[in-house]
Design an enzyme around this catalytic site. Structure first.
Site, PDB file in Angstrom:
ATOM      1  N   LYS A  36       0.894  -1.131  -0.047  1.00 14.76           N
ATOM      2  CA  LYS A  36       0.039  -0.049   0.065  1.00 14.76           C
ATOM      3  C   LYS A  36       0.979   1.115   0.031  1.00 14.76           C
ATOM      4  CE  LYS A  36      -3.761  -2.431   1.978  1.00 14.76           C
ATOM      5  NZ  LYS A  36      -4.412  -2.751   0.755  1.00 14.76           N
ATOM      6  N   CYS A  37       1.837   1.196  -0.777  1.00 21.46           N
ATOM      7  CA  CYS A  37       2.749   2.272  -0.899  1.00 21.46           C
ATOM      8  C   CYS A  37       2.727   2.837  -2.290  1.00 21.46           C
ATOM      9  CB  CYS A  37       4.242   1.715  -0.585  1.00 21.46           C
ATOM     10  SG  CYS A  37       5.633   2.894  -0.887  1.00 21.46           S
ATOM     11  N   GLY A  38       3.150   4.054  -2.466  1.00 23.12           N
ATOM     12  CA  GLY A  38       3.117   4.761  -3.607  1.00 23.12           C
ATOM     13  C   GLY A  38       4.362   4.105  -4.779  1.00 23.12           C
ATOM     14  N   LEU A  39       5.233   3.382  -4.152  1.00 24.65           N
ATOM     15  CA  LEU A  39       6.249   2.677  -4.851  1.00 24.65           C
ATOM     16  C   LEU A  39       5.770   1.140  -5.235  1.00 24.65           C
ATOM     17  CD1 LEU A  39       9.579   4.053  -2.793  1.00 24.65           C
ATOM     18  CD2 LEU A  39       8.288   4.924  -4.935  1.00 24.65           C
ATOM     19  N   THR A  40       4.731   0.888  -4.758  1.00 32.76           N
ATOM     20  CA  THR A  40       4.206  -0.575  -4.921  1.00 32.76           C
ATOM     21  C   THR A  40       4.169  -1.055  -6.288  1.00 32.76           C
ATOM     22  OG1 THR A  40       2.974  -0.559  -2.952  1.00 32.76           O
ATOM     23  CG2 THR A  40       2.124  -2.180  -4.535  1.00 32.76           C
TER      24      THR A  40
END
Length: 181
Positions: A36-40
């Protein structure tokens, strides 16, 4: 240090005991991951790199961690399902570990103390500060999707900042050099 890294106890995402030594002789790219990360979306590039280079001896090893703003809240089964359904991940994943803080896993304690600075360090740290997030101080892992490259002999060759993606020429060149060694 190599023997220590290769013998540290780990657990696969499906609960089996493992060590990095299970991939001895391979070039290993260790990545702390989160769903659930912007980098996922980096999962896609990591999987592409893995499929492209695995026959040459590359292993991408994913270590889910919930250390940064609760961005990996799921169970191992939920994480495995998310990675399979959304990114068709086939590279090995491990049970959740801590990559920073008081409960840091011995693997990440060794990685960060042995290789304290990351290629590409700076832009992500500034981005986090811009969002009002106090970045984890060096030498600690800055955020999700930080990468450590280990050579076939198990030595740490390089460390890459979270926003250095799998298609970044700096990472690709380091992987290719390690595979050629």
């Amino acid at each position: 240090m190599t023997a220590t890294l290769d013998t540290l106890p780990l657990t696969t995402i499906d609960g089996r005991p493992a060590t990095l030594g299970d991939w001895a002789g391979k070039v290993r790219l260790l990545v702390n991951v989160a769903s659930k990360c912007g980098l996922t979306p980096q999962y896609e590039g990591l999987e592409k790199l893995y499929r492209e280079k695995k026959d040459a001896g590359l292993e991408v090893l994913g270590f889910p961690a919930n250390d940064f703003m609760g961005q990996e809240p799921g169970s191992e089964a939920e994480i495995a399902s998310f990675c399979s359904v959304n990114f068709d991940v086939t590279f090995p994943l491990f049970a959740k570990i801590a990559v920073t803080g008081e409960a840091i896993h011995p693997l990440y304690r060794a990685l960060t103390s042995t290789h304290p600075s990351a290629t590409g360090e700076g832009p992500m740290r500034k981005k986090l500060e811009g969002f009002g997030i106090a970045p984890n101080p060096a030498p600690g892992v800055l955020w999700n999707f930080e990468k450590f490259l280990l050579g076939r002999d198990g030595r740490i060759l390089a460390r890459f900042a979270p926003d250095v993606a799998a298609d970044d020429p700096r990472l690709r060149e380091a992987v290719d050099a390690a595979l050629a060694a």
